[in-house]
Enzyme design. Structure first.
Site, PDB file in Angstrom:
ATOM      1  N   CYS A 414       0.811  -1.221   0.000  1.00  0.00           N
ATOM      2  CA  CYS A 414       0.000   0.000   0.000  1.00  0.00           C
ATOM      3  C   CYS A 414       0.843   1.270   0.000  1.00  0.00           C
ATOM      4  O   CYS A 414       0.303   2.373  -0.027  1.00  0.00           O
ATOM      5  CB  CYS A 414      -0.963  -0.008   1.182  1.00  0.00           C
ATOM      6  SG  CYS A 414      -0.158   0.284   2.765  1.00  0.00           S
ATOM      7  N   CYS A 434      -4.356  -0.967   4.971  1.00  0.00           N
ATOM      8  CA  CYS A 434      -3.505  -1.726   4.040  1.00  0.00           C
ATOM      9  C   CYS A 434      -4.248  -2.987   3.589  1.00  0.00           C
ATOM     10  O   CYS A 434      -4.610  -3.833   4.415  1.00  0.00           O
ATOM     11  CB  CYS A 434      -2.189  -2.091   4.711  1.00  0.00           C
ATOM     12  SG  CYS A 434      -1.157  -3.158   3.697  1.00  0.00           S
TER      13      CYS A 434
END
Ligand code: IVH
Length: 671
Positions: A414, A434
């Site tokens: 991410c 994430c």
């Protein structure tokens, strides 16, 4: 001789016998009667008397194990009878072919086999004269070995004097396998790492390096061990059967492996091989297979040997657990707690029966420790765990083309911030949203020991997260049939199966839910302890660090981690949604204390295959009621739950007279 000297002499003799008895109980039978301190006290007293009366030191005194100065080299010794090798077999057909050959040679006479473990160490020959250990010789090339007597004396399971009652011949030769236990091996490697010396690749290499160490003090510190497997009187076998030889060895004071079987047929041998393969990881030492021997020594003599190996024995080898291969790339995975784990993608190799293409590198420090670079040849190992690990880099195969690997500074999934607090080895992505973490959390939530939602595999989780259908594990309980059915590779039927499984998961016990939440440092056992203590999610969520820390078996790290988890408002909201969905958030079973009298504090051992549940499920049921499950049978075991094809654990339980229950009885107990 003055009376006083006679008294001292008597005391020393008694001390020697007493200490040897305790050594045998400890090192041979694994069954000590006194504490280490008491043992040390006896030894110190003997040492003191020997210092004051050096003329009274006996060659078999337990103080004489660690003696002497370093040797310059080891003298060569020609074995009276060559130490042969064994023919290998790698599958059942090979074993059956061996059986055919033996039966032909026996020409209709009935005979038995002895099956025993093939210890992965190195063989040694020990000579006793008038009961005293006089010589220890390595196998060498089978014909000539090296005399390593001083080193052999350091092995605590090697008697310096045979138990007198069984010292029946003037000369006896005992053969066996010298090895290092896994725990000692790990310790040695940890020490070597501290010193900056290269690690040993495996316990066998470490044992081989140790027995040929010139300084006996170093050898003594390394704690070698030995299993005896053969005895020769003069140059022939003194017993009618191999089984009797093993029993004699035990009585004479040697450590003989108890995992052995007297088999009436090759089918029984095969069963033993299979049983031991399953048990392989539970043993405290490495084995590489099973040795099968014809029991009758008369038949052994008759069958004879080739120049290399006897015709009356064969090794059944288990698949190797180490292999070499190349690192093609290194990727960094993100786990459910955000932990970044580097994984090596490997040139596929066959290892322990499966093709291996990946190995874990654990963390950044491990990569540094191993010094692994992209393109390196590495030694990998697959033991108990599912994912193999990289043991070491084979530096001699470097070409100069290898490239250093740089650990990412940002989350590779991410792009979030990576933090690695001081003193910790694990770097983590700390982004709350994430997707890699969410996927891992979902997979953990659905895993077998957690909420067991079998249909929820990786491909599905991937889609659920990518399509933003699920933002936390609570969303699983609000999925609708149409949206699931619309996913790739899903249809009405499979979607409805999945929703059915998700619905079923609401019936999991409270401890399983706590484990499923994926709180850091809370494994399934810890989850069980916490769950039983607080008995409901409400009470647990309000527990202070002190309250948690006070629970036996729960430490401060866990206590803080649990408190942190419940301090997060997002997690509290999740708990609310799970409760609203109908997931069990408290313990309902049992009496006043929330668990059954029959189970509370009791130790269970599970063995064999169960018909109506997995062992993990049985374990969860026991733990939910306050019981504990341990892996090995001992006097402390309260119940042994024995399923189909239960093996040596059952035998041990029977020999200890423990309470053995079958699956039906167990189900009755759990109601
Ligand atoms: S019997 C002629 N029994 O395996 C009989 N060997 O591959 C040979 N080994 O050199 C030995 N455990 O070092 C025997 N229970 C066992 C063994 C064993 C390990 C080793 C031994 C031998 C090698 C042959």
């Amino acid at each position: 001789m003055p009376a006083k000297v006679r008294d001292i002499e008597r005391e020393m003799k008694e001390l020697r016998a007493e200490i040897r008895r305790h050594e045998e109980l400890y090192y041979v039978h694994d069954n000590p009667e006194i504490s280490d301190e008491e043992y040390d006290r006896l030894l110190a007293r003997l040492q003191q008397l020997e210092e004051e009366n050096p003329e009274l030191i006996a060659p078999d005194s337990p103080t004489q194990r660690v003696g002497g100065r370093p040797a310059e080299s080891f003298p060569e010794y020609i074995h009276r009878r060559p130490m042969l090798s064994l023919d290998n077999s790698y599958n059942i057909e090979d074993l059956r072919a061996f059986d055919e050959r033996c039966r032909k040679l026996a020409d209709g006479r009935p005979f038995e086999y002895v099956a025993e473990l093939k210890i992965d160490g190195l063989s040694i020959s020990l000579h006793y004269e008038q009961g005293l250990l006089t010589r220890g010789v390595t196998r060498g090339d089978g014909r000539r070995g090296e005399e390593v007597t001083q080193n052999a004396r350091t092995i605590r399971s090697v008697p310096l004097r045979l138990n007198p009652a069984f010292d029946q011949w003037r000369e006896v030769e005992v053969r066996g396998e010298v090895f290092l236990s896994r725990s000692v091996f790990e310790k040695i490697n940890a020490e070597r790492e501290e010193e900056g010396t290269p690690r040993f690749a495996n316990p066998r290499n470490a044992a081989a390096g140790t027995i040929r160490q010139l300084d006996p003090k170093i050898v003594a510190a390394r704690r070698l061990d030995m299993f005896a497997y053969d005895v020769l009187g003069g140059d022939r076998k003194p017993f009618a059967t191999h089984w009797q030889s093993l029993e004699w060895l035990e009585r004479a004071g040697f450590r003989v492996n108890t995992n052995r079987a007297l088999c009436a047929s090759i089918d029984e041998v095969i069963e033993f091989c299979n049983q031991m393969e399953m048990k392989r990881d539970e043993l405290g030492y490495e084995i590489d297979g099973v040795v099968v021997k014809v029991n009758s020594t008369a038949l052994q003599d008759e069958f004879g040997a080739t120049t290399k190996a006897p015709r009356w024995a064969i090794a059944y080898k288990y698949p190797a657990r180490q292999a070499t291969t190349r690192v093609e790339s290194i990727v960094v995975q993100v786990g459910r707690t955000g932990a970044l784990t580097p994984v090596a993608n490997l040139q596929p190799v066959l290892l322990a029966g499966t093709t291996v293409a990946r190995a874990t590198l654990h963390n950044e420090d491990e990569i540094k420790r191993l010094g692994v670079r992209l393109g390196d040849w590495v030694l990998i190992e697959k033991s108990g765990e599912i994912i193999p690990k990289v043991i070491k880099v084979i530096e001699s195969r470097r070409t100069g083309e290898e490239k250093a690997f740089r650990f990412p500074k940002k989350c590779p999934v991410c792009g979030g911030i990576v933090s690695r607090p001081e003193g910790e080895v694990v770097a983590r992505c700390i982004a709350a949203d994430c997707p890699a973490q969410l996927k891992a959390r979902l997979l953990h939530f659905a895993s077998r020991r957690a909420m067991r939602i079998e249909g929820l595999g990786y491909a599905l989780v991937e889609q659920l997260v990518e399509k933003k259908m699920v933002r936390d594990v609570g969303d699983l309980y609000t999925l609708r049939l149409e949206e699931v059915a619309a996913l790739e590779r899903m249809a009405e039927k499979s979607a409805s199966n999945l929703l059915g499984q998700i619905e079923d998961s609401k019936q999991r016990e409270f401890p399983q839910l706590i484990y499923a939440l994926g709180i850091r440092h809370v494994g399934d056992r810890t989850a069980g302890i916490i769950a039983r203590h607080f008995r409901s999610l409400d009470r647990l969520s309000e527990a202070s660090v002190e309250e948690l820390d006070e629970i036996p078996e729960i430490g401060l790290t866990v206590a803080e981690s649990v408190r942190d988890w419940f301090d997060d408002p997002g997690n509290l909201a999740l708990c609310e949604r799970l409760r609203a969905a109908g997931v069990k958030t408290e313990i309902e079973t049992g009496g006043a204390e929330g668990y059954d009298e029959e189970f509370a504090g009791k130790q269970f051992v599970l063995t064999g295959r169960l018909e109506t549940m997995t062992r993990d499920e049985a374990r969860a049921l026991i733990e939910a009621r306050g019981g504990r499950v341990t892996s090995s049978v001992s006097k402390k075991t309260d119940y042994v739950l024995a399923g189909e094809e239960a093996g040596s654990k059952l035998e041990k339980a029977q020999s200890l007279g423990l309470k053995i229950i079958d699956e039906a009885a167990f189900k009755e107990m759990i109601g």
